[in-house]
Motif scaffolding. Structure first.
Motif, PDB file in Angstrom:
ATOM      1  N   CYS A  68       0.849  -1.190   0.000  1.00  0.00           N
ATOM      2  CA  CYS A  68       0.000   0.000   0.000  1.00  0.00           C
ATOM      3  C   CYS A  68       0.887   1.243   0.000  1.00  0.00           C
ATOM      4  CB  CYS A  68      -0.911   0.032   1.232  1.00  0.00           C
ATOM      5  SG  CYS A  68      -2.410  -0.976   1.106  1.00  0.00           S
ATOM      6  N   THR A  69       0.258   2.399   0.111  1.00  0.00           N
ATOM      7  CA  THR A  69       0.957   3.679   0.191  1.00  0.00           C
ATOM      8  C   THR A  69       0.539   4.386   1.475  1.00  0.00           C
ATOM      9  OG1 THR A  69       0.985   3.869  -2.223  1.00  0.00           O
ATOM     10  CG2 THR A  69       1.345   5.888  -0.980  1.00  0.00           C
ATOM     11  N   GLY A  70       1.423   5.185   2.015  1.00  0.00           N
ATOM     12  CA  GLY A  70       1.094   6.020   3.160  1.00  0.00           C
ATOM     13  C   GLY A  70       1.725   7.383   2.992  1.00  0.00           C
ATOM     14  N   GLU A  71       1.284   8.361   3.803  1.00  0.00           N
ATOM     15  CA  GLU A  71       1.836   9.705   3.726  1.00  0.00           C
ATOM     16  C   GLU A  71       2.180  10.205   5.121  1.00  0.00           C
ATOM     17  OE1 GLU A  71      -0.908   8.847   2.100  1.00  0.00           O
ATOM     18  OE2 GLU A  71      -2.612   9.561   3.264  1.00  0.00           O
ATOM     19  N   ILE A  72       3.290  10.922   5.213  1.00  0.00           N
ATOM     20  CA  ILE A  72       3.730  11.515   6.470  1.00  0.00           C
ATOM     21  C   ILE A  72       3.011  12.848   6.634  1.00  0.00           C
ATOM     22  CG2 ILE A  72       5.693  12.272   7.835  1.00  0.00           C
ATOM     23  CD1 ILE A  72       5.851   9.344   7.140  1.00  0.00           C
ATOM     24  N   THR A  81      -2.797   6.155   6.292  1.00  0.00           N
ATOM     25  CA  THR A  81      -2.991   5.215   5.190  1.00  0.00           C
ATOM     26  C   THR A  81      -4.425   4.721   5.276  1.00  0.00           C
ATOM     27  OG1 THR A  81      -2.061   3.282   4.050  1.00  0.00           O
ATOM     28  CG2 THR A  81      -2.173   3.175   6.452  1.00  0.00           C
ATOM     29  N   ASN A  82      -4.774   3.710   4.486  1.00  0.00           N
ATOM     30  CA  ASN A  82      -6.138   3.190   4.514  1.00  0.00           C
ATOM     31  C   ASN A  82      -6.364   2.228   5.668  1.00  0.00           C
ATOM     32  OD1 ASN A  82      -6.642   2.945   0.907  1.00  0.00           O
ATOM     33  ND2 ASN A  82      -7.207   4.577   2.310  1.00  0.00           N
ATOM     34  N   HIS A  83      -7.613   2.103   6.074  1.00  0.00           N
ATOM     35  CA  HIS A  83      -8.015   1.104   7.060  1.00  0.00           C
ATOM     36  C   HIS A  83      -7.722  -0.295   6.538  1.00  0.00           C
ATOM     37  CE1 HIS A  83     -11.010  -1.564   9.092  1.00  0.00           C
ATOM     38  NE2 HIS A  83     -10.707  -0.830  10.146  1.00  0.00           N
ATOM     39  N   HIS A  84      -8.003  -0.525   5.247  1.00  0.00           N
ATOM     40  CA  HIS A  84      -7.769  -1.879   4.727  1.00  0.00           C
ATOM     41  C   HIS A  84      -6.276  -2.166   4.544  1.00  0.00           C
ATOM     42  CE1 HIS A  84      -8.134   0.233   0.724  1.00  0.00           C
ATOM     43  NE2 HIS A  84      -7.200  -0.642   0.377  1.00  0.00           N
ATOM     44  N   CYS A  85      -5.440  -1.130   4.525  1.00  0.00           N
ATOM     45  CA  CYS A  85      -3.990  -1.349   4.505  1.00  0.00           C
ATOM     46  C   CYS A  85      -3.468  -1.709   5.891  1.00  0.00           C
ATOM     47  CB  CYS A  85      -3.278  -0.103   3.995  1.00  0.00           C
ATOM     48  SG  CYS A  85      -3.651   0.303   2.275  1.00  0.00           S
ATOM     49  N   ASN A 644      -1.967   1.792  -4.796  1.00  0.00           N
ATOM     50  CA  ASN A 644      -2.244   3.194  -4.507  1.00  0.00           C
ATOM     51  C   ASN A 644      -3.122   3.359  -3.275  1.00  0.00           C
ATOM     52  OD1 ASN A 644      -2.043   4.107  -7.887  1.00  0.00           O
ATOM     53  ND2 ASN A 644      -1.131   5.346  -6.262  1.00  0.00           N
ATOM     54  N   SER A 645      -3.670   2.273  -2.763  1.00  0.00           N
ATOM     55  CA  SER A 645      -4.487   2.371  -1.556  1.00  0.00           C
ATOM     56  C   SER A 645      -3.705   3.081  -0.464  1.00  0.00           C
ATOM     57  CB  SER A 645      -4.888   0.980  -1.072  1.00  0.00           C
ATOM     58  OG  SER A 645      -5.795   0.375  -1.950  1.00  0.00           O
ATOM     59  N   GLY A 646      -4.314   4.102   0.109  1.00  0.00           N
ATOM     60  CA  GLY A 646      -3.649   4.901   1.131  1.00  0.00           C
ATOM     61  C   GLY A 646      -2.912   6.098   0.592  1.00  0.00           C
ATOM     62  N   SER A 647      -2.876   6.249  -0.735  1.00  0.00           N
ATOM     63  CA  SER A 647      -2.140   7.370  -1.337  1.00  0.00           C
ATOM     64  C   SER A 647      -2.793   8.710  -0.998  1.00  0.00           C
ATOM     65  CB  SER A 647      -2.105   7.221  -2.862  1.00  0.00           C
ATOM     66  OG  SER A 647      -1.318   6.135  -3.253  1.00  0.00           O
ATOM     67  N   ILE A 657      -5.757  16.664   0.870  1.00  0.00           N
ATOM     68  CA  ILE A 657      -7.207  16.875   0.910  1.00  0.00           C
ATOM     69  C   ILE A 657      -7.970  15.563   1.049  1.00  0.00           C
ATOM     70  CG2 ILE A 657      -7.126  19.035  -0.382  1.00  0.00           C
ATOM     71  CD1 ILE A 657      -8.056  17.486  -2.875  1.00  0.00           C
ATOM     72  N   GLY A 658      -7.290  14.423   0.855  1.00  0.00           N
ATOM     73  CA  GLY A 658      -7.988  13.150   0.974  1.00  0.00           C
ATOM     74  C   GLY A 658      -7.030  11.984   0.891  1.00  0.00           C
ATOM     75  N   ILE A 659      -7.584  10.791   1.082  1.00  0.00           N
ATOM     76  CA  ILE A 659      -6.815   9.550   0.995  1.00  0.00           C
ATOM     77  C   ILE A 659      -7.526   8.631   0.016  1.00  0.00           C
ATOM     78  CG2 ILE A 659      -5.813   7.622   2.259  1.00  0.00           C
ATOM     79  CD1 ILE A 659      -6.118   9.256   4.829  1.00  0.00           C
ATOM     80  N   ALA A 660      -6.839   8.239  -1.038  1.00  0.00           N
ATOM     81  CA  ALA A 660      -7.423   7.364  -2.057  1.00  0.00           C
ATOM     82  C   ALA A 660      -7.637   5.967  -1.483  1.00  0.00           C
ATOM     83  CB  ALA A 660      -6.509   7.297  -3.276  1.00  0.00           C
ATOM     84  N   PHE A 661      -8.799   5.351  -1.811  1.00  0.00           N
ATOM     85  CA  PHE A 661      -9.004   3.998  -1.296  1.00  0.00           C
ATOM     86  C   PHE A 661      -9.722   3.054  -2.240  1.00  0.00           C
ATOM     87  CE2 PHE A 661     -12.959   6.030   0.150  1.00  0.00           C
ATOM     88  CZ  PHE A 661     -13.928   5.041  -0.002  1.00  0.00           C
ATOM     89  N   ASP A 662     -10.265   3.522  -3.354  1.00  0.00           N
ATOM     90  CA  ASP A 662     -11.006   2.583  -4.193  1.00  0.00           C
ATOM     91  C   ASP A 662     -11.205   3.155  -5.592  1.00  0.00           C
ATOM     92  OD1 ASP A 662     -12.251   0.208  -4.715  1.00  0.00           O
ATOM     93  OD2 ASP A 662     -13.988   0.541  -3.440  1.00  0.00           O
ATOM     94  N   GLY A 663     -11.701   2.286  -6.477  1.00  0.00           N
ATOM     95  CA  GLY A 663     -12.132   2.690  -7.803  1.00  0.00           C
ATOM     96  C   GLY A 663     -13.607   2.372  -7.952  1.00  0.00           C
TER      97      GLY A 663
END
Length: 733
Positions: A68-72, A81-85, A644-647, A657-663
């Protein structure tokens, strides 16, 4: 000269691309003079996005766990990051008595943050182009073995030159089907601690029903922190470690947005196959994915049967079940989307253009390549189907993989003398403990019998089938497993106390595991030449296609390296079969919709009472939109995929402004073709994330770590210091 032409085509195609398509390598941004991202709303320079010598956005983006991806988001190493990550880490930390998956977890003090075992994050230090270096030693007349040897030798040399004696991890990747090469220098941090997670009723709200669907109302985030030694360097977990002070962290915006506003995503997309031929797509949707879907659904049914009976089993298998369910719906959705969107016919039109070009004088090397690719898929079709059923058997029937991996360890242990065994014993004990940590013997016995039975029913071509599996009695397999050394933790541990090589050699499960592995190896060797020739044809096809269609946008497929995709906040058409809960501008959802979907005690749509109470009081604080509602999720037209989950979704000023989690289901064919009309990214609004942390969980200390950016329309909150909208980044317009 060939390299120059290829790069020119790449740059030209970028200049003509739509702003929302493509996953781009960061080091190329400042070389792409044909594109003015600032016209789209970006207020940052290329150096502020990617720089080797100075801090930049790249320094705030991490590969999270390699999947997954995460951000500082703070100067104390806080990660979103995402909950599913973070699902696996939260599940691993949970017990029936302390169910963090169900109830959530919040470290209200720093001392409450605890180690998330086996997790790591990876920072990109720099990347560079190795294409000329490697391609100068290659040519199309080489055998696959010769080509592979040269690439491996250069890869080892590049790794040695850049690792600084092991300080960095160096990875060399090929791009454009092996036509280009880049290397990446990373620094890995292994002390990662869980800081906060919403209850699954928020983090997984909507469950499998809403997965890949819009409108969404899912609070898909978790919070972790990176720890380092006193000097800021990576270190194994230690109580003496301290929060990492990162080179850069993302400011968090409370300003909101509207359709058309600039949005970019940085992350680690896993894999796309945008240049897959029509023949490959036909094999995928007609044979490969149907096998995957069928096997996954049967495995899910077995897991669910036992998870519903026992709380401990539910926690142990929660992460595995969620992963299988996600791919199950994705694969079926891809099949449906390819059919609905006419993907195959679109690919065939492109291939017709290629064929017309390939027969022109001077292009002889590319002529006939597509015909060879078509022949390849016919030749390997049954083999590929076997691989899918075999992969699902190995993935879900843990007895097979456990017996093979643990059996190898026990075999080595049994051959040692007494002194050697004493030295190796701690390692063996650790391996056994890890193997049976999330293991239900009854579930695994039934899973083994069920998956073998399915394999024998579906894999009908004996030339590619595993003779070992075909020879098994599926009805008696669970009893075979239960009588094995590997039946459970106790039986495996007893072997350590009384190691007997003859007993191990005679163990039925060990023999089955070794037999399946040998069959798989033989099957791979049988197709080596065929697969090698296919790789060459794929490489030639894409190189030729880029020359045949200079006006087409070509960008490298995703391969788990950091990429940037940019576009804007966007909408989807309103559908008559969906309830939007009063939202008429279809680019966001709000808390009214979340409450509207609520079903008490429902597995997918239940909510904590505190969420309902806060909504009824309209206690949204500074996180409410200027229009007064509490935003939940939103859409952008960024081009992303798994990984890209958690990007982070970042605005034109570099703010989160947000955290990507799905398509979305309308474009589940997105890994093989970009659908500009339908392809969207579903994101959790960062304001909903902060509302959950602050108002719901009361973890105000985390909010105080953040650099908040607001404007005059943001609701006031005197408790929080915030950076005004006219920040340094804003002034660069």
């Amino acid at each position: 000269m060939k390299r120059i032409l290829l790069l020119f085509t790449f740059l030209l195609s970028f200049a003509q691309m739509r702003a929302d398509e493509g996953m781009w390598l960061l080091m190329l941004i400042k070389r792409l003079n044909g594109v003015d991202m600032q016209k789209e709303g970006l207020h940052l320079t290329p150096e502020e996005i990617y720089s080797v010598n100075n801090s930049s956005l790249k320094d705030a983006i991490v590969s999270f766990g390699g999947f997954c991806t995460g951000e500082i988001v703070s100067d104390k190493g806080l990660i979103f990051t995402n909950h599913h990550c973070g699902y696996g880490a939260v599940a691993a930390a949970s017990t029936p008595e302390k169910d963090y998956l169900k109830n959530g977890f919040w470290a209200l003090k720093q001392k409450d943050e605890f180690n998330a075992k086996n997790l790591y994050v990876r920072f990109l230090v720099r990347m560079d182009d190795a294409t000329q270096r490697i391609n100068s030693k290659l040519n199309n007349s080489m055998t696959p073995t010769e080509r592979k040897a040269i690439i491996e030798a250069e890869t080892k040399a590049i790794e040695s030159e850049n690792s600084e004696n092991g300080k960095y991890t160096v990875v060399v990747k090929d791009f454009f089907n092996g036509n280009e090469f880049y290397y990446f220098v990373y620094q890995d941090y292994k002390d990662i601690r869980l800081v906060g997670a919403p209850p699954s009723s928020l983090g997984k709200f909507g469950g499998d029903t809403d997965n890949w669907e819009w409108p969404r109302h899912t609070d898909d985030f978790t919070v972790f922190r990176v720890y380092a030694d006193a000097t800021g360097n990576p270190a194994e977990y230690s109580p003496s470690n301290v929060p990492l002070k990162p080179k850069h962290h993302l400011p968090v915006s409370l300003k909101g947005f509207k359709p058309g506003d600039f949005a970019m995503i940085l992350g680690y997309p896993g894999r796309t196959n945008r240049y897959l031929t029509s023949y490959g797509i036909q094999q995928m949707v007609n044979r490969d994915y149907p096998a995957w879907v069928e096997a996954s659904k049967i495995a899910m049914d077995v897991m669910k049967k036992y998870m519903d009976k026992d709380k401990a089993t539910q926690l142990s298998y929660a992460s595995q079940y969620a992963s299988v369910a996600n791919y199950w719906k994705n694969r079926q959705g891809t099949i449906d989307a390819v059919d609905k969107n006419g993907t195959i016919s679109d690919k065939q039109k492109i291939e017709a253009t290629y064929r017309a070009w390939s027969v022109q004088p001077g292009n002889e090397i590319y002529d006939g390549v597509l015909e060879d690719i078509e022949a390849y898929y016919k030749q390997v079709s049954d083999r590929n189907v076997e691989r899918n059923y075999s992969a699902q058997l190995s993935r879900n029937a843990k007895y097979i993989s456990l017996a093979f991996q643990l059996g190898s360890v026990l075999n080595t242990y049994a051959q040692l003398d007494m002194q050697g065994r004493l030295a190796m014993k701690p390692k063996v004990e650790a391996a056994i403990k890890s193997a049976y940590e999330n293991f239900n013997t009854n579930l695994e016995g039934e899973m083994l019998s069920t998956m073998v039975s399915l394999y024998k029913l579906k894999v009908t071509n004996r030339d590619v089938a595993s003779n070992t599996i075909l020879g098994l009695d599926a009805n008696n397999l669970s009893n075979v497993a239960y009588s094995s050394i590997f039946a459970n933790k106790t039986s495996a541990t007893n072997f350590i106390l009384n190691p007997d090589r003859l007993k191990l050699d005679a163990d039925p499960l060990w023999k089955i595991a070794k037999g399946i592995a040998a069959d798989q190896k033989a099957n791979t060797e049988k197709f080596i030449k065929v697969d090698d020739n296919f790789a060459k044809n794929n490489r030639l096809f894409l190189a030729g296609l880029m020359k045949a269609m200079p006006e087409k946008k070509f960008y490298p497929d995703a391969n788990s390296t950091m990429r940037l995709t940019y576009g804007s906040i966007d909408t989807l058409p309103i559908r008559s079969d969906r309830n939007y809960f009063g939202v008429t501008e279809n680019y966001y959802t709000d808390m009214e919709g979340l409450i509207g979907k609520y079903k008490k005690d429902d597995e997918e749509f239940d909510l904590p009472q505190r969420v309902i109470d806060l909504y009824n009081m309209k206690d949204f604080g500074q996180y409410a939109d200027a229009a007064g509602h509490m935003p939940v999720n939103f859409l952008s037209n960024n081009d992303i995929t798994g990984g890209n989950s958690g990007s982070p979704v970042i605005d034109g000023d570099g703010n989160l402004i947000g955290i990507a989690f799905d398509g979305n289901s309308e474009a589940l064919s997105g890994d093989i073709v970009f659908e500009p009309e339908w392809q969207k990214t579903i994101n959790v609004d960062i304001r909903f994330v902060l509302w959950t942390i602050d108002k719901y969980a009361g973890a105000r200390r985390l909010i105080d770590e953040l650099t908040l950016v607001r404007d005059e329309n943001t609701p006031a909150d005197t408790k929080t210091k915030a950076v005004p909208a006219k920040s340094k980044a804003k002034s660069k317009k």
